[in-house]
Design an enzyme around this catalytic site. Sequence first.
Site, PDB file in Angstrom:
ATOM      1  N   CYS A  87      39.155  47.005  35.802  1.00  0.00           N
ATOM      2  CA  CYS A  87      38.326  45.966  36.403  1.00  0.00           C
ATOM      3  C   CYS A  87      36.899  46.034  35.833  1.00  0.00           C
ATOM      4  O   CYS A  87      36.554  46.979  35.123  1.00  0.00           O
ATOM      5  CB  CYS A  87      38.299  46.125  37.918  1.00  0.00           C
ATOM      6  SG  CYS A  87      37.843  47.777  38.446  1.00  0.00           S
ATOM      7  N   CYS A 126      34.883  49.210  36.421  1.00  0.00           N
ATOM      8  CA  CYS A 126      35.248  50.390  35.635  1.00  0.00           C
ATOM      9  C   CYS A 126      34.543  50.362  34.279  1.00  0.00           C
ATOM     10  O   CYS A 126      34.109  51.393  33.774  1.00  0.00           O
ATOM     11  CB  CYS A 126      36.752  50.448  35.411  1.00  0.00           C
ATOM     12  SG  CYS A 126      37.697  50.107  36.898  1.00  0.00           S
TER      13      CYS A 126
END
Lengths: 75, 315
Positions: free
Chosen positions: A10, A13
Site C-alpha cells: 500500500c 508501506c
Amino acid sequence: MKLEVLGTGCAKCKTLLENVKKAVAASGKESEIVKVEDIPSIMKYGVMSTPALVKDGKVLFSGKVATAEEIAGML
Amino acid sequence: MIKQLADYVTFAQMGLKPGSHSGEALNFFIYDTIKIFLLLCAIIFVVAIIRSSFPPERTKRILSHKREYVGNIMAALLGIVTPFCSCSAVPLFIGFVESGVPLGVTFSFLISSPMVNEVAIIMLWGMFGWKIALIYISTGLLVAIVSGIVIGRLKMEKHVQDYVWEMQVGSQEIVELTFKAKLIYARDYTRDLLKKVFPYVVVGVGIGAFIHGYIPQDFLVKWAGKDNPIAVPVAVALGVPLYSNAAGVIPIVKALTAKGMAIGTVLAFMMAVTALSLPEAVILSNVLKRRLLITFFGIVATSIVFVGYLFNIIL
C-alpha cells in the site's frame, strides 16, 4: 544490520521504505534494506497491521509510518 | 458562535442577502466546514488516545476462543477502538483465525471496524445531530453482531483459503505506551487523518451548500422519500463504490434529506459506503474463497437494507 520493511504494497508501506532509506543514509551505517511483501513472511513476525519495520529479526513497530528522524533514533 | 461568524462573513463582509441563493449557499458552507473541522480535531484526538491502548494484538488475545454471542458482541465493540486499515485486512484476518478467534467473531470485527468509525460518527453528529449518530452506532453494531453470528452458524471454515490454516504466525509483544507517547501518537494520528479526510469534507460541504441553496425543496421526495421502496436498495448499491468517503458523502446526503430523502435511506446509504467496499473485497479475496466472500457481502448488504426500511418506518 538488516532492516526489513513489511507491507503488502500500500502507499503507506512505500512511504515507510523511503523514510527508512533516508534514515540509513543519514546515519551513515552499513545496512541491508529489504521490502517484504509476501504474507507468510509478514505473518511469521506476528505483525497484524502494516507497515511494520523489523531490525535484525526484531519488530521495532507496526501499523504506522515513522518519520526518518524517528527511525534514525532506533538504528 | 460559529453561526455568528458565518453570518458576519456572508452578510456583513460579502454583502450577500439573507435568503438569496448565493448567500444561503455560502453561509451554509462556512458554518458547516468550521463546525466539522472543530469536531474532527477534538474527537479524533480523543479516539486516538483510546486506540493507542488497543493494538490489534491485544484485541486478538481478548477474542481468542470466545464463544458465539459474547464473542460477536465483544468483537463488534472492539471494532470501534482497534485501529484498522483495510490495507492490513489480510494479516489481521490471518492473525485472528490462527490464534483461535472463531470465524463468525472475526467477521463481526471486520464489519464493525470500518463501519462504526469516528469520522462517520463525527460527520453524522455534526450534520444530523447526536440522536442520528447514536442510532447509527447502535444499528451498525447490531448489523456487525448479527452478520457475524449468521456467518458463524453457516460453518464456512472450509471456504477460507486453505493456506491460511497452514500459516505459521509468530507472536508479537504488546508494547505499553507511556501517556506521553499516547499523546504523541494521538497528535500524529489526528494530523494524518485530518489531512486525508478534510479535503473531502470541503468538497462535500461545497456540493451540499450548492444543493442547499439552489435545488428546490421536495425535489427528491418522489425518488428518495419514504414511500419509494426501491430507494433503500438503490442507495445501498450506490454506496459500494463510494468507499470510505464518509467525510465527503455525509454533507451531500445532509443536503439531500432537506430536499426529501428519507432518514432510513440515509442511514442505509452511509452504512453501505463504510462497510461494503470493492477494494476491501479484492483484498479479502486473498483469504476468502469466492463463496464466503459473496456470502459476507450478501449478509451485510441484506442487514443494511433491513435497517434502512426499519428506520423509514419508525422515524
